[in-house]
Design an enzyme around this catalytic site. Structure first.
Site, short mmCIF file in Angstrom:
data_model
loop_
_atom_site.label_atom_id
_atom_site.label_comp_id
_atom_site.label_asym_id
_atom_site.label_seq_id
_atom_site.Cartn_x
_atom_site.Cartn_y
_atom_site.Cartn_z
CD GLU A 19 7.76 19.51 22.56
OE1 GLU A 19 6.76 19.23 23.25
OE2 GLU A 19 7.74 20.36 21.65
N GLY A 73 -2.76 17.03 13.59
CA GLY A 73 -1.92 15.92 14.01
C GLY A 73 -0.47 16.15 13.64
CB SER A 98 -0.82 22.77 19.70
OG SER A 98 0.12 22.18 20.51
CB SER A 112 -5.94 19.06 19.84
OG SER A 112 -4.60 18.98 20.23
CD GLU A 157 -5.73 17.98 24.69
OE1 GLU A 157 -5.91 19.17 24.35
OE2 GLU A 157 -4.84 17.27 24.20
CG ASP A 170 0.20 21.49 23.43
OD1 ASP A 170 1.41 21.80 23.48
OD2 ASP A 170 -0.21 20.34 23.22
P1 ADP Z 1 -2.05 18.16 17.03
O1 ADP Z 1 -0.59 17.96 17.14
O2 ADP Z 1 -2.41 18.74 15.70
O3 ADP Z 1 -2.66 18.91 18.17
P2 ADP Z 1 -3.70 16.03 18.07
O4 ADP Z 1 -3.81 14.61 17.66
O5 ADP Z 1 -3.41 16.37 19.47
O6 ADP Z 1 -2.68 16.70 17.07
O7 ADP Z 1 -5.06 16.76 17.70
C1 ADP Z 1 -5.64 16.57 16.45
C2 ADP Z 1 -7.13 16.37 16.67
O8 ADP Z 1 -7.74 17.62 17.05
C3 ADP Z 1 -7.87 15.96 15.41
O9 ADP Z 1 -7.85 14.56 15.24
C4 ADP Z 1 -9.27 16.47 15.70
O10 ADP Z 1 -9.94 15.60 16.59
C5 ADP Z 1 -9.01 17.76 16.45
N1 ADP Z 1 -8.92 18.92 15.52
C6 ADP Z 1 -7.87 19.72 15.35
N2 ADP Z 1 -8.13 20.66 14.42
C7 ADP Z 1 -9.39 20.45 13.99
C8 ADP Z 1 -10.24 21.07 13.02
N3 ADP Z 1 -9.85 22.11 12.31
N4 ADP Z 1 -11.46 20.54 12.84
C9 ADP Z 1 -11.87 19.48 13.57
N5 ADP Z 1 -11.12 18.87 14.48
C10 ADP Z 1 -9.89 19.32 14.70
#
Ligand code: ADP
Length: 453
Positions: free
Chosen positions: A48, A159, A163, A165, A212, A224
């Site tokens: 990480e 969040g 991952s 995102s 990203e 990721d």
């Molecule tokens: P994570 O650890 O889950 O990747 P991040 O904060 O990096 O957390 O990413 C989360 C963001 O990704 C959400 O706030 C949204 O903008 C986007 N996202 C992830 N999954 C979805 C989904 N199923 N629908 C819409 N947006 C999503």
């Protein structure tokens, strides 16, 4: 001892999720979807905050992930909707050709709804980055005037440090490849899985990193997206971020009689809110003082603990007369440096153990467990990205007999990875339920990379 199934977050049955998504798509857009694409979330055994320092990371893809149903449009519009209740605000529409103009002054008006910080940016970014890739890679040249309707659903916590995102970017880019490029047109639907070479996957992962960094504006180092695009079922991906080469390693030797569980603390993190980039800037300032562009270069090919001490001594010598390092607090820079270097050594040790080079290590699972726990201490004390619930989950897991446990993901929220014998699970789940009602458990079953369904 009380256990409930409610604490387990199941990955769901892909066929059922797909058929539900496809019928929702029809309701939403009044026409059938052309296909569905999936990309997994990931759990990282180690590594990480070191991908952007060219370190080694050891991710596994989860069975949980993000599904994208899509159909192409000929009017150049990109219409998106998510079924995630917390993010859904109806259909977002943009002119696909104008994505990527955001950074240019005055171009903001060209984007309808595509506000910074909106989830749609991840999908816009994927299309923009694919188009960029297509300018030098003919297989991925996006057709003129290409647009699409898209519906998204995820089985990942959002969040949660797993991952979601990157899964969204990677599932979207596959949909765009399938519907809008020569590679997709020559290889309809699941033929695309066979047609995508390792090199294609590497290029698409790199494109998602660009999405990203350049469109969403988050400081990802590529771990990721590589995990989502290039993971292998049953394997840990040993990813060398110096050149993004990967080596799939068998995880069977750790998991014989044990389970890996990701504990989603229910505390969502916000990577884009500055804390993550702050940590990165500290470590980069330390690297600059040492005269290295990437911290991996401060260590020898097979780094050991003694090499870390050597670099830290060098840092202390250089910092002795300074009040700050690049305007940043020296103590903080030194701690980020120590995290990055020790994390690199832990990755190297794990790589060594999993690739069978450490023949003769008798208690491999407890050795791996100790490395996990040491990783958590480093995330807590040196990277300073842990938080109360994560520390409590780690403590609780160890008290309930886990071999090891650590925070995974960027931190400031997210999930803890636990290595435990199945017999200890009922007590662990009961103890975790007492910490928070929001905790969810995810079985980490190393799964396949992004694909067409
Ligand atoms: P994570 O650890 O889950 O990747 P991040 O904060 O990096 O957390 O990413 C989360 C963001 O990704 C959400 O706030 C949204 O903008 C986007 N996202 C992830 N999954 C979805 C989904 N199923 N629908 C819409 N947006 C999503």
């Amino acid at each position: 001892v009380r256990t409930t199934d409610a604490v387990w977050l199941a990955p769901g049955e892909p066929q059922e999720i797909q058929s539900d998504l496809v019928s929702r798509f029809h309701e939403e857009y009044g026409r059938p979807a052309s296909g569905t694409w999936f990309a997994p979330g990931r759990a990282n055994l180690n590594g990480e905050h070191i991908d952007f320092h060219a370190g080694r990371c050891l991710p596994m893809a989860l069975a949980h992930g993000t599904y994208v149903a899509a159909a192409p449009r000929e009017d150049g519009l990109l219409r998106l909707r998510t079924l995630d209740a917390s993010l859904d605000d109806g259909v977002t529409t943009v002119f696909a050709d104008q994505i990527g103009l955001r950074a240019e002054p005055g171009a903001e008006d060209a984007l309808k709804d595509g506000a910074a910080g909106h989830w749609s940016q991840y999908v816009h970014g994927a299309l923009w980055a694919l188009r960029e890739l297509g300018t030098s890679q003919p297989d991925f040249q996006v057709s003129e005037g290409f647009g699409a309707d898209i519906l998204v659903v995820s089985t990942l916590p959002i969040g949660g440090g797993l991952s979601s995102s990157a899964a969204l970017e990677c599932a979207s880019i596959l949909a765009f490849v399938a519907l809008g490029t020569p590679l997709g047109q020559q290889n309809p639907l699941d033929d695309l899985n066979a047609a995508l070479t390792r090199e294609h996957r590497k290029q698409l992962a790199a494109a998602c990193v660009r999405a990203e960094v350049e469109v969403v504006g988050a400081g990802t180092g590529g771990l990721d997206q590589t995990a989502a695009m290039r993971a292998r079922a049953g394997k840990v991906l040993s990813l060398d971020c110096r050149d993004f080469s990967v080596q799939p390693l068998d995880i069977g030797c750790i998991l014989r009689g044990y389970r890996l569980i990701a504990v989603d603390t229910g505390q969502a993190h916000r990577l884009a809110d500055g804390q993550f980039s702050d940590r990165r800037a500290d470590a980069e300032a330390a690297a600059q003082l040492l005269g290295f562009e990437r911290l991996r270069d401060a260590l020898p090919e097979k780094p050991r603990k003694a090499d870390v001490l050597h670099v830290l001594e060098e840092f202390d010598r250089l910092a002795e007369q300074l009040e700050s390092v690049g305007g940043r607090d020296i103590g903080a820079c030194r701690r980020r440096l120590r995290h990055a270097l020790t994390e690199m050594v832990r990755s190297e040790k794990l790589h060594h153990l999993l690739s069978g080079e450490a023949y003769g290590v008798r208690h491999i699972t407890s050795t791996v467990g100790d490395i996990l726990t040491a990783g958590h201490m480093s995330m807590r004390d040196d990277a300073e990205v842990s938080f109360t619930v994560a520390d409590l989950v780690v403590e609780t897991a160890l008290a309930q007999g886990a071999e090891g446990a650590r925070l995974i993901g960027g931190g400031f929220g997210g999930s803890v990875l636990v290595l435990i014998a199945p017999a200890g699970l009922p007590r662990l789940t009961a103890a975790l339920e007492r910490i928070s009602r929001n905790i969810r458990l995810i079985d980490v079953a190393p799964s396949a990379a992004a694909h067409a369904l």
